[in-house]
Design a protein around this motif. Structure first.
Motif, PDB file in Angstrom:
ATOM      1  N   LYS A 199      42.648 132.153  38.128  1.00 35.63           N
ATOM      2  CA  LYS A 199      42.306 132.731  36.750  1.00 35.63           C
ATOM      3  C   LYS A 199      41.739 131.590  35.923  1.00 35.63           C
ATOM      4  CE  LYS A 199      45.867 136.340  36.356  1.00 35.63           C
ATOM      5  NZ  LYS A 199      47.336 136.914  35.983  1.00 35.63           N
ATOM      6  N   LYS A 201      40.915 131.540  32.193  1.00 31.55           N
ATOM      7  CA  LYS A 201      41.088 132.128  30.896  1.00 31.55           C
ATOM      8  C   LYS A 201      40.129 131.759  29.951  1.00 31.55           C
ATOM      9  CE  LYS A 201      45.664 134.183  31.680  1.00 31.55           C
ATOM     10  NZ  LYS A 201      46.925 134.340  31.057  1.00 31.55           N
ATOM     11  N   PRO A 204      35.987 132.937  31.620  1.00 38.17           N
ATOM     12  CA  PRO A 204      36.123 133.854  32.483  1.00 38.17           C
ATOM     13  C   PRO A 204      34.693 134.396  33.190  1.00 38.17           C
ATOM     14  CG  PRO A 204      36.566 134.839  30.331  1.00 38.17           C
ATOM     15  CD  PRO A 204      36.447 133.367  30.257  1.00 38.17           C
ATOM     16  N   SER A 209      33.949 140.998  32.676  1.00 41.67           N
ATOM     17  CA  SER A 209      33.824 141.286  31.100  1.00 41.67           C
ATOM     18  C   SER A 209      34.516 142.307  30.509  1.00 41.67           C
ATOM     19  CB  SER A 209      32.124 141.420  30.968  1.00 41.67           C
ATOM     20  OG  SER A 209      31.637 142.279  31.684  1.00 41.67           O
ATOM     21  N   CYS A 211      37.495 143.113  30.776  1.00 49.43           N
ATOM     22  CA  CYS A 211      38.518 142.794  30.276  1.00 49.43           C
ATOM     23  C   CYS A 211      39.204 141.524  29.867  1.00 49.43           C
ATOM     24  CB  CYS A 211      39.899 143.231  31.274  1.00 49.43           C
ATOM     25  SG  CYS A 211      39.695 142.319  33.065  1.00 49.43           S
ATOM     26  N   ALA A 212      37.883 140.332  29.920  1.00 44.65           N
ATOM     27  CA  ALA A 212      38.250 139.164  29.735  1.00 44.65           C
ATOM     28  C   ALA A 212      36.960 138.575  29.110  1.00 44.65           C
ATOM     29  CB  ALA A 212      38.563 138.309  30.868  1.00 44.65           C
ATOM     30  N   THR A 213      37.092 137.924  27.960  1.00 48.86           N
ATOM     31  CA  THR A 213      36.022 136.917  26.984  1.00 48.86           C
ATOM     32  C   THR A 213      36.460 135.618  26.987  1.00 48.86           C
ATOM     33  OG1 THR A 213      36.632 137.687  25.005  1.00 48.86           O
ATOM     34  CG2 THR A 213      35.194 139.124  26.174  1.00 48.86           C
ATOM     35  N   LYS A 216      39.457 136.005  24.566  1.00 48.55           N
ATOM     36  CA  LYS A 216      40.715 136.653  24.820  1.00 48.55           C
ATOM     37  C   LYS A 216      40.400 137.345  26.242  1.00 48.55           C
ATOM     38  CE  LYS A 216      43.302 140.369  22.628  1.00 48.55           C
ATOM     39  NZ  LYS A 216      43.349 141.387  21.445  1.00 48.55           N
ATOM     40  N   TRP A 217      41.946 136.903  26.995  1.00 46.74           N
ATOM     41  CA  TRP A 217      42.010 137.391  28.274  1.00 46.74           C
ATOM     42  C   TRP A 217      42.867 138.667  28.142  1.00 46.74           C
ATOM     43  CZ3 TRP A 217      40.476 135.743  33.172  1.00 46.74           C
ATOM     44  CH2 TRP A 217      41.270 136.441  34.423  1.00 46.74           C
ATOM     45  N   GLU A 218      42.431 139.841  28.724  1.00 49.60           N
ATOM     46  CA  GLU A 218      43.270 141.021  28.693  1.00 49.60           C
ATOM     47  C   GLU A 218      43.385 141.594  30.054  1.00 49.60           C
ATOM     48  OE1 GLU A 218      42.650 142.912  24.388  1.00 49.60           O
ATOM     49  OE2 GLU A 218      41.143 143.302  25.661  1.00 49.60           O
ATOM     50  N   CYS A 219      43.035 140.981  31.071  1.00 51.72           N
ATOM     51  CA  CYS A 219      43.096 141.696  32.523  1.00 51.72           C
ATOM     52  C   CYS A 219      44.517 141.599  32.808  1.00 51.72           C
ATOM     53  CB  CYS A 219      42.135 140.652  33.481  1.00 51.72           C
ATOM     54  SG  CYS A 219      40.527 140.465  33.086  1.00 51.72           S
ATOM     55  N   PHE A 224      42.357 141.792  37.244  1.00 55.10           N
ATOM     56  CA  PHE A 224      41.843 140.647  37.726  1.00 55.10           C
ATOM     57  C   PHE A 224      41.595 140.599  39.320  1.00 55.10           C
ATOM     58  CE2 PHE A 224      43.385 136.376  39.895  1.00 55.10           C
ATOM     59  CZ  PHE A 224      42.006 135.689  39.384  1.00 55.10           C
TER      60      PHE A 224
END
Length: 269
Positions: A199, A201, A204, A209, A211-213, A216-219, A224
């Motif tokens: 991971k 974060k 990423p 993309s 769920c993650a930039t 901000k990580w939202e995976c 993931f």
């Protein structure tokens, strides 16, 4: 952070490993939710059951280990025997056609924590309670033993022309420790950044993309791992087998078969 959404403490083990004692509606290693219709299993007794399952013992250096003739080891052997048969059949069929008819090489994907490397000693020493600092130090010490039979399964897959990848919820900062540990534990395979996925974060990959930039990580664990398996297949592979100790390691597709390894010590949603 270790596998995100891990529920801290021995209470997790109570909810998971003792589930067989609850009957209908109980929590299991595949489902964290439960409708408790009776008093849950006593934690002290449950710890004893977990010890018996692993065949727990302390070696001469004071490290908690699992016995090679334990019920845990026997369950692993049964799963691995089935996986080897499936790998042999998949390899015999050769490369699988992908998009536009381009052939894809067979591959397997393995989780790391308690799929490739056993963290039972950490669980025992922390009384099944997760702490990010102690876990980070434990991972970076790179001293975990291999999960019984898994290096041999990797060697078998490679002998059949199957590529091997590792996909872990460990952070990018823990990569060095994980890679060193995998090599030390007997995984004789490529362990570079194209074969071991962690991971990241702060940076990423583009394939996550949705769920993650970098901001901000939202995976979730499922997003993931699903997204990474999809990426692996997009590079010319067909994942014939995915291995993990959590259902969240395996959910989401992009694998012909999945193999759930036993782990009664924590649950990851």
């Amino acid at each position: 952070m270790r596998k995100s959404l891990r529920v801290a403490g021995i209470a997790t083990a109570c909810a998971v490993a003792g589930a067989a004692l609850y009957g209908t509606g109980a929590a299991t290693a595949d489902n964290a939710s439960a409708r408790h219709t009776a008093e849950p299993q006593n934690i002290g007794l449950l710890v004893g059951e977990i010890d018996a399952y692993y065949g727990a013992y302390e070696d001469a250096d004071g490290v908690w280990r699992s016995s090679p003739d334990s019920p845990y080891a026997k369950d692993l052997a049964r799963i691995q025997a089935k996986a080897k048969k499936d790998i042999r059949k998949a390899a015999a069929h050769g490369k699988k056609p992908g998009e536009h008819g381009k052939a894809r090489k067979p591959a397997i994907v393995l989780d790391v924590d308690d799929t490739s490397l056993l963290s039972f000693d950490y669980e025992k020493r922390t009384n099944y309670t997760y702490n990010s600092a102690t876990w980070d130090a434990y991972v970076k010490a790179a001293k975990r033993p291999a999960v019984f039979g898994m290096p041999e399964l990797v060697t078998y897959a490679k002998s059949k022309g199957v590529e091997v990848f590792f996909l872990t919820g460990l952070s990018e900062s823990q990569r060095e420790g994980a890679v060193a540990n995998l090599a030390r534990a007997g995984y004789d395979t490529q362990l570079d950044t194209t074969h071991v996925f962690t991971k990241n974060k702060t940076a990423p990959p583009a394939y996550l993309s949705d769920c993650a930039t970098p901001a901000k990580w939202e995976c979730t664990t499922v997003q993931f791992k699903e997204g990474t398996r999809k990426h692996i297949e997009s590079t010319g592979y067909n994942i014939v087998g995915s291995f993990g100790d959590q259902v969240s390691d395996l959910a989401g597709g992009y694998a012909d078969k999945t193999y759930k390894l036993p782990n009664p010590t924590y649950f990851v949603g």
